[in-house]
Scaffold this active site. Structure first.
Site, short mmCIF file in Angstrom:
data_model
loop_
_atom_site.label_atom_id
_atom_site.label_comp_id
_atom_site.label_asym_id
_atom_site.label_seq_id
_atom_site.Cartn_x
_atom_site.Cartn_y
_atom_site.Cartn_z
CG ASN A 24 0.00 0.18 3.03
OD1 ASN A 24 0.55 0.95 2.77
ND2 ASN A 24 -0.73 -0.92 3.30
CB VAL A 33 0.79 -10.92 -0.95
CG1 VAL A 33 0.85 -9.22 -2.14
CG2 VAL A 33 1.86 -11.53 -1.32
CG ASP A 34 1.43 -5.10 2.05
OD1 ASP A 34 3.19 -4.86 2.62
OD2 ASP A 34 1.24 -3.75 2.63
CB SER A 121 -4.32 -4.15 -8.19
OG SER A 121 -3.47 -3.56 -8.19
CB THR A 122 -6.26 -9.44 -8.06
OG1 THR A 122 -5.61 -10.78 -7.36
CG2 THR A 122 -5.66 -9.25 -9.73
CB ILE A 124 -7.92 -5.79 0.02
CG1 ILE A 124 -9.74 -4.69 0.40
CG2 ILE A 124 -7.10 -5.32 -0.65
CD1 ILE A 124 -8.90 -5.07 1.91
CE1 TYR A 125 -5.25 -1.76 -1.79
CE2 TYR A 125 -3.89 -1.09 -3.30
CZ TYR A 125 -4.52 -1.05 -1.98
OH TYR A 125 -3.35 -0.42 -1.34
#
Length: 171
Positions: A24, A33-34, A121-122, A124-125
């Site tokens: 983020n 993953v973060d 981006s796939t 929660i984004y």
């Protein structure tokens, strides 16, 4: 031999020069993953991210920065911020392509020859998974056509749905 490889698994376990973190903009960890990378890599990664944040205010969508790999098998983590999906009207596709392109550029600047990407981006984004996979593959293939220094790019999918999409698109 193709320089692209697809695996299903946990990106934090890979022994490559660099893994890419779908970060983020704060760079201070999060979910998905973060969070997994920050947990597995330990406090060193977070401290380096804090220093980058203090120096340049974080990382905008489409940009990329690099830290050490901390406790990971990977030597480096390239943190990139993918776009939040807003229906496609806010330049999301270009920002996602930039996230892949800029991660590869940072890789080359830091003598990385093997790199693994998650599905940026796939989660929660909310970026549509099929379109995100198409953009990832197209962008990486275009980059590899003009850059010889990266030996291998791994698309590391955590789930079966993304793995199946990538398998179809890479045929």
């Amino acid at each position: 031999m193709s320089r692209l490889k697809l695996i299903q698994g946990d990106i934090t376990k890979l022994q490559v020069d660099a893994i890419v973190n779908a970060a983020n903009s704060s760079l201070l960890g999060g979910g998905g993953v973060d969070g997994a990378i920050h947990r597995a890599g330990g406090p060193q990664i977070l401290e380096e991210c804090r220093q980058i944040r203090n120096k340049q205010g974080g990382c905008k969508a489409g940009e990329a920065v690099i830290t050490s790999g901390g406790n990971l098998k990977a030597k480096h983590v390239i943190h990139t911020v993918g776009p939040v999906w807003n229906g496609g009207s806010k330049n999301e596709e270009q920002l996602l392509a930039n996230a892949y392109r800029n991660s590869l550029r940072v890789a080359i600047e830091n003598s990385v020859s093997t790199i693994a990407f998650p599905n940026i981006s796939t989660g929660i984004y909310g970026f549509p998974k099929r379109r995100a996979a198409e953009i990832a593959i197209e962008t990486v293939q275009q980059f590899l056509q003009v850059n010889e220094s990266i030996r291998e790019v791994i698309f590391c999918c955590f789930d079966e749905e993304n793995t199946n999409l990538y398998q179809q698109l890479l045929k």
